[in-house]
Every structure is written in structure tokens, then in C-alpha cells.
Write a protein that holds these residues in place. Sequence first.
Motif, PDB file in Angstrom:
ATOM      1  N   THR A 120      10.090 -11.258  -0.555  1.00  0.00           N
ATOM      2  CA  THR A 120       8.980 -12.206  -0.578  1.00  0.00           C
ATOM      3  C   THR A 120       7.664 -11.581  -0.121  1.00  0.00           C
ATOM      4  O   THR A 120       6.684 -12.277   0.126  1.00  0.00           O
ATOM      5  N   SER A 121       7.649 -10.273  -0.016  1.00  0.00           N
ATOM      6  CA  SER A 121       6.441  -9.532   0.334  1.00  0.00           C
ATOM      7  C   SER A 121       6.571  -8.147  -0.289  1.00  0.00           C
ATOM      8  O   SER A 121       7.671  -7.637  -0.468  1.00  0.00           O
ATOM      9  N   MET A 122       5.435  -7.552  -0.629  1.00  0.00           N
ATOM     10  CA  MET A 122       5.445  -6.240  -1.261  1.00  0.00           C
ATOM     11  C   MET A 122       4.820  -5.203  -0.330  1.00  0.00           C
ATOM     12  O   MET A 122       3.615  -5.217  -0.083  1.00  0.00           O
ATOM     13  N   ALA A 123       5.666  -4.306   0.152  1.00  0.00           N
ATOM     14  CA  ALA A 123       5.200  -3.286   1.092  1.00  0.00           C
ATOM     15  C   ALA A 123       4.136  -2.395   0.466  1.00  0.00           C
ATOM     16  O   ALA A 123       3.215  -1.932   1.157  1.00  0.00           O
ATOM     17  N   ALA A 124       4.247  -2.136  -0.838  1.00  0.00           N
ATOM     18  CA  ALA A 124       3.263  -1.277  -1.501  1.00  0.00           C
ATOM     19  C   ALA A 124       1.886  -1.929  -1.520  1.00  0.00           C
ATOM     20  O   ALA A 124       0.864  -1.242  -1.357  1.00  0.00           O
ATOM     21  N   THR A 125       1.835  -3.245  -1.728  1.00  0.00           N
ATOM     22  CA  THR A 125       0.541  -3.943  -1.685  1.00  0.00           C
ATOM     23  C   THR A 125      -0.061  -3.855  -0.293  1.00  0.00           C
ATOM     24  O   THR A 125      -1.253  -3.564  -0.127  1.00  0.00           O
ATOM     25  N   LYS A 126       0.755  -4.102   0.719  1.00  0.00           N
ATOM     26  CA  LYS A 126       0.255  -4.045   2.096  1.00  0.00           C
ATOM     27  C   LYS A 126      -0.274  -2.658   2.438  1.00  0.00           C
ATOM     28  O   LYS A 126      -1.338  -2.507   3.054  1.00  0.00           O
ATOM     29  N   ALA A 127       0.457  -1.617   2.028  1.00  0.00           N
ATOM     30  CA  ALA A 127       0.045  -0.247   2.338  1.00  0.00           C
ATOM     31  C   ALA A 127      -1.225   0.126   1.587  1.00  0.00           C
ATOM     32  O   ALA A 127      -2.141   0.749   2.159  1.00  0.00           O
ATOM     33  N   ALA A 128      -1.311  -0.236   0.302  1.00  0.00           N
ATOM     34  CA  ALA A 128      -2.504   0.076  -0.485  1.00  0.00           C
ATOM     35  C   ALA A 128      -3.714  -0.691   0.034  1.00  0.00           C
ATOM     36  O   ALA A 128      -4.828  -0.156   0.094  1.00  0.00           O
ATOM     37  N   ALA A 129      -3.510  -1.947   0.426  1.00  0.00           N
ATOM     38  CA  ALA A 129      -4.605  -2.755   0.964  1.00  0.00           C
ATOM     39  C   ALA A 129      -5.108  -2.178   2.276  1.00  0.00           C
ATOM     40  O   ALA A 129      -6.320  -2.075   2.509  1.00  0.00           O
TER      41      ALA A 129
END
Length: 381
Positions: free
Chosen positions: A253-262
Motif C-alpha cells: 500500500t506504499s511504494m518505496a521507490a516513490t518515497k526514495a525518489a521524492a
Amino acid sequence: MQDVAIVGVGCTPVGEPWDKSLREIAVDSTWNALDDAGTDEVDGLVVGNMSSGNFIDQESLGSLIADYGGLGNISAFKVEGACGSAGAAFKAGVMAVASGYHDVVCVTGVEKMTDVVGNSATKILANACDREYEAIHGVTFVGLNAMIMKRYMHDYKVTREQISTFPVNSHKNGVKNPNAMFRREISLDTVLNSPMVADPLTVMDCAPICDGAASVILTTRERAREFTDTPVFIKGCSVKVDTIGVHDRATVTSMAATKAAAKDAFAQAKMEPKDIQTAELHDAFSIMGVIGLEDLGFVAAGKGAKFAADGEIAIGGKLPCCTMGGLKARGHPVGATGVYQIVELAKNIRGDGVIDVENGIAQNIGGTGSTVSVAILGRDD
């Protein structure tokens, strides 16, 4: 490293152009951007594309587009990151200019998906997931996103009605976009009562299969005003990856890649989520838009659906999202989508879009979050 600016943008209408080939729409888009920048020369071309070899039996797109576009003996190559190919290509173009290797670079995202029948397209798109451990067992890309949505609804006690306000918003915004595939509003009832594809995702929760191409021209800060009086600057740009298989992640329910890129992009920009004025989210499925809001830091986990349902993603809300229709209404020609987002964001920032903002963020997802790009654009400081 040099500051990088967007000095030209262009795209083709998204749809099913039976009378045009991939090379034709790619060249049309490229020259639309070159004309917008007032130039006919670039020294680099980066092509974003997911699967031309499967969709149209054609590879070597760098050479193909440079050749038919009359760009000469330049550096040209293709970048692939599934549905996030164009965002990754944009990052490669930014790096080429920022590093000093190139002066003026065109980034073109292109996909021709409608030359195959539906079942073939479904199989090709499934290559974005783990072929040996997911697709081989018959799960489709829609099926994976449906499971993610079910888990999200279970974990956060969120309703379908709240999540499905995303396509309603996108369709409303797509009406004013001449390049959008679907230029008509839809109601929440239409979304909920449309045919079920994979429970709980209906047809109207899913972006369409379509064709399109979008392009941007990049150059250095020093040269930007040779081309335009309204350059748009790349404040932050990052691409990160996660496990390719959903089953290998700690949470779906969360995307680690989005969090890291953000995190990376915000650090480069010296900004925080509260500073962002608009967002182009990867709303290929309604649930992806909701999770994107959370992973980019705009709302807490489990709060994205309510934020959307309360009208905060509408034009005039706290964070206007998908202002020209997003993936759902503008369309999602997979290897081109990330550059369409950049084109639309740049137009809003430079003053010829649909809203007047000084900055914005774009999120482009490959697979179910295995490759994610995040770009922050803004006016000159």
C-alpha cells in the motif's frame, strides 16, 4: 553540474491514430517541441519507450527517430523502464545537459499500443511485472493493482467511492485539453457502475490503451533565453527502483521507490511537499493516484482517498492534480506518459497551461512501483 531548463515542449493528440506509425507520431512530437523552442538543431536525443519491439516489431528507436526527424548524426538512444520509461528518459536527458556532455537535448517519449489486439496488449504490459513469478501464473497488470487496492481499502477502511473520485477529477480536467483522448466529464456513479475488470477496479478506474508521443527540449541555464523568454527549470529530478515483484515488498500500500525518489528530488530542490503548487500523478489506476499523494508526502498514509474525495485535488483545491486529464482522461501511451506529464507541468508553469503556478511535481511509475521517477519543475529563482 549545470542548471537545466526546458525551452520547448510538444506532443501529439493521444488516441488511436490508425493512419500514423510510431515514427510519424514521434517525429511530429519532436518537431512540435523544436518549433516551440525556435530551433532546428539538437546534439542529443533520448527516447522513452516501453515495448516497441513487442507492439510494432521495431527496435533501435534512437536511430529511427533521428533519421526520420532529420536530426543528423547525433547521439541518440532509447531508455526503458516499463510504464516509467519516459520519466527515466527525462532523467537521462537532464543528466546529459547538467554534466556538460550535451548542449541541447530532445527527450521524446513514444508508444504505439493499438496496432495489436487487446489480449496481446495485456500480455505485453504484464512484462512490466515479474514475468517468472507473477505473470507466468496468469496475473495481469490490472489484477495486481486490484489486489493493491483491496489491501489498501482493508487496511485503511477506505471506500471505493472515495478512491474513485480520482478518475472523476481527471475527466473533468481533460475536457479543456485538446490533446486528451477523453474530453468529457464522468460521474462517480459512472465509475462505480462501469464493467468490472478486476474487483474492485472497473473500466473507468483504469487508463486506456492508446498511442501518443511527447517531447521536451533541454538546455543549460546559460543558453535558455536564447530560445525562450519563459524557461522552466528542473529543480529536482530522481529515479529510484524497488523490487520488481509486489510479493517481495514489506507493504503493497506504499511504494518505496516513490518515497526514495521524492526524498532525493525535494533535497535537490531545497523544497518540501508544502511548497508544491500542483502535481501530475501517475493515475493509471485510481488507487495509484491515491497512494501517490501519500508517498510524495502531501498527506499521511491512508488519508489520500479522503483528500481526493474532499475536492482538494480539483483545480481550485489545495493541490490541483492531473490538471490536463492525467493518465485516465488524457491517456496512457505507456512509454510516453512521463514526458506528457512534464509537458503539461511546464505549460502550467510558463503560463500557457490551464492554471497559473510557479512550480509543480511529476511522478511517473513503471510497473507496480518497481521504477519511479519524480521531477520538480519551477520558474527561475
